[in-house]
Design a protein around this motif. Structure first.
Motif, PDB file in Angstrom:
ATOM      1  N   LEU A 157       0.823  -1.213   0.000  1.00 38.00           N
ATOM      2  CA  LEU A 157       0.000   0.000   0.000  1.00 38.00           C
ATOM      3  C   LEU A 157       0.855   1.260   0.000  1.00 38.00           C
ATOM      4  CD1 LEU A 157      -2.656   1.545   0.159  1.00 38.00           C
ATOM      5  CD2 LEU A 157      -2.572   1.281   2.656  1.00 38.00           C
ATOM      6  N   THR A 161       1.705   3.667  -3.311  1.00 36.67           N
ATOM      7  CA  THR A 161       1.417   5.098  -3.262  1.00 36.67           C
ATOM      8  C   THR A 161       2.644   5.900  -3.688  1.00 36.67           C
ATOM      9  OG1 THR A 161      -0.076   4.682  -1.400  1.00 36.67           O
ATOM     10  CG2 THR A 161       0.566   6.961  -1.796  1.00 36.67           C
ATOM     11  N   SER A 166       0.304   4.781 -12.823  1.00 34.05           N
ATOM     12  CA  SER A 166      -0.987   4.209 -12.441  1.00 34.05           C
ATOM     13  C   SER A 166      -1.154   2.792 -12.966  1.00 34.05           C
ATOM     14  CB  SER A 166      -2.121   5.089 -12.956  1.00 34.05           C
ATOM     15  OG  SER A 166      -3.380   4.486 -12.695  1.00 34.05           O
ATOM     16  N   LYS A 170      -1.210   0.828  -9.896  1.00 38.44           N
ATOM     17  CA  LYS A 170      -2.103   1.484  -8.940  1.00 38.44           C
ATOM     18  C   LYS A 170      -3.570   1.451  -9.341  1.00 38.44           C
ATOM     19  CE  LYS A 170      -0.297   5.396  -7.304  1.00 38.44           C
ATOM     20  NZ  LYS A 170       0.411   6.691  -7.215  1.00 38.44           N
ATOM     21  N   GLY A 174      -6.864   1.876  -5.003  1.00 41.20           N
ATOM     22  CA  GLY A 174      -6.948   2.875  -3.946  1.00 41.20           C
ATOM     23  C   GLY A 174      -8.040   2.554  -2.937  1.00 41.20           C
ATOM     24  N   PRO A 175      -8.187   3.344  -1.871  1.00 41.38           N
ATOM     25  CA  PRO A 175      -7.466   4.598  -1.606  1.00 41.38           C
ATOM     26  C   PRO A 175      -6.020   4.344  -1.181  1.00 41.38           C
ATOM     27  CG  PRO A 175      -8.870   4.067   0.258  1.00 41.38           C
ATOM     28  CD  PRO A 175      -9.176   3.050  -0.806  1.00 41.38           C
ATOM     29  N   PHE A 176      -5.194   5.365  -1.371  1.00 49.37           N
ATOM     30  CA  PHE A 176      -3.769   5.232  -1.136  1.00 49.37           C
ATOM     31  C   PHE A 176      -3.372   5.849   0.200  1.00 49.37           C
ATOM     32  CE2 PHE A 176      -4.448   5.309  -5.768  1.00 49.37           C
ATOM     33  CZ  PHE A 176      -4.022   4.010  -6.039  1.00 49.37           C
TER      34      PHE A 176
END
Length: 446
Positions: A157, A161, A166, A170, A174-176
């Motif tokens: 995580l 971040t 992306s 990523k 998310g959320p990051f």
């Protein structure tokens, strides 16, 4: 080397046995685990990998900069075999063993800087970076972390971040993590006012963001790769790294060098920071540290590392005894075979041939790298528009001819080359010839 150091194709790539295994993989493993080249390896060593169909391929990947000393390197094999017969695990935090301490002692001695250091061991590069940030936050009492465009630091995580790109790293994950801020990287090829202005202007922009948007007094750490790896083997403009390190020192910010991909002789120095004399407060290493066994390390200034309370650092498998013995063998091999010099020699062979290829084919916009960490960036001819289509077509042709190559880059348009440092020169030259042929087939002469 026990394996013949030759390229040998006896089937198409991938062959029938690899295709059978690929079908099993697709039925058993989620598609999120991608595969660059679906040949299933049975043996590897020196500069080749041998697949289940008997094909021998030239290896320009090294398992993503892991097998710097070669696959199944003799010293690694010998030490691991002895250790596995004694014991495979006790957990260093329960009943310790000498090899863990020996690895830490060597890293304290070999990493940049003559200050007093401490090291602890974990399992992966992402885990090393995450723990480095933990140490920095604990030691400074601050929370903010600054990272750079095009950076890659892992898939956990926090490190996801910290990573810039992306897709695929990523997207929809998310959320990051909070308190992570991104600033420009000195990317010479793509700097708007030209490479000559890159270091100074990128530094000024980074400092402007830090001082105005975050507050230097709130920043626990700056995390940077001395050469951006997954971001495209971007060598920051000369002078940029020392400026950032000095800014950190002047403002009580911990300067963390992510040398996960650049470490252990890969760039023609033992660590890439050494090229400009940069001394990190904390350095993160992994990949090439243990010849393929899972190991990573966090090495830092003693005054920082000693601030963390007992039990605040650790992990069940961190510094596994097999991996520690492998790491000691890797460090012995680097020294005994002078692999720092061999990495430089690889660069001396590759860079002129790639520069010559660039002159003949304007699909190549940039040639860059140091030592045995080299890349070409592909563009639409006559522009700097990224050309991922040509990149993939060249990769496909290289793979078909028995050359393992990898891609990278924020825009998916970089071919990166990471040959084992023990690769014989005749294989290196042959691999470059395959690449040249693939480029010529994809794009006309300039």
């Amino acid at each position: 080397m026990s394996l013949p150091q030759e390229r040998r194709l006896v089937t198409s790539i991938p062959g029938p046995r690899s295709q059978e295994l690929l079908a099993r993989k697709q039925a058993a493993v989620p598609p999120g685990i991608g595969t660059t080249l679906p040949v299933f390896v049975t043996k590897a060593g020196g500069g080749v990998v041998v697949d289940a169909d008997g094909n021998s391929l030239i290896d320009f990947g090294s398992g993503i900069a892991v097998t710097n000393v070669g696959n199944a390197a003799p010293r690694v094999v010998s030490r691991v075999q002895r250790q596995v017969a004694d014991f495979t695990h006790t957990c260093f935090m329960v009943t310790p063993y000498e090899s863990y301490v020996a690895v830490c002692e060597k890293l304290n001695r070999l990493t940049p800087g003559d200050h007093e250091k401490r090291t602890f061991l974990v399992n992966s590069g992402a885990e090393a970076v995450e723990n480095a940030v933990k140490v920095a936050r604990h030691a400074t009492g601050r929370q903010a972390v600054v990272v750079f465009d095009h950076g890659y630091h892992g898939r956990t995580l926090l490190t996801m971040t910290l990573t810039a790109k992306s897709m695929p790293y990523k997207h929809r994950f998310g959320p990051f993590a909070p308190e992570v801020y991104r600033v420009p990287l000195a990317y010479p090829f793509r700097w708007p006012t030209g490479p000559g202005n890159c270091a100074e202007e990128a530094y000024a922009q980074a400092v402007d963001v830090i001082t105005k948007q975050i507050g230097a007094e709130n920043v626990a750490a700056v995390v940077i790769e001395p050469i951006a790896g997954e971001g495209g083997f971007i060598v920051p403009a000369r002078g940029f790294l020392p400026r950032i390190a000095r800014f950190c020192r002047d403002n009580g910010i911990v300067f963390i060098a992510d040398e996960v991909q650049t470490g252990f002789a890969r760039t023609g120095d033992l660590f890439a920071c050494e090229d400009e004399g940069v001394v990190p407060d904390i350095i993160c290493t992994a990949k090439g540290i243990a010849g393929g066994l899972p190991l990573a390390a966090v090495t830092g200034r003693a005054d920082l590392m000693d601030k963390v309370h007992v039990g605040g650092l650790g992990g069940t498998y961190g510094g596994n005894p097999l991996a520690c013995e492998a790491a000691l063998a890797v460090l012995e091999t680097i020294e005994a075979e002078d692999l720092v010099a061999k990495a430089r020699r690889i660069g001396e062979i590759m860079l002129p041939r790639l520069e010559s290829l660039k002159e003949r084919h304007d699909v190549i916009g940039d040639v860059r790298g140091r030592g045995a960490m080299i890349a070409i960036e592909l563009v639409e001819p006559g522009t700097k528009i990224p050309n991922p289509t040509a990149t993939q077509e060249i990769v496909k042709r290289c793979h078909a001819e028995g050359l393992v190559v990898l891609t990278a880059g924020t825009y998916g348009n970089v071919l990166r080359f990471l040959p084992p440092l023990v690769m014989p020169e005749h294989l290196l030259e042959e691999g470059l010839s395959i690449l040249e042929k693939a480029v010529s087939m994809v794009t006309p002469m300039a």
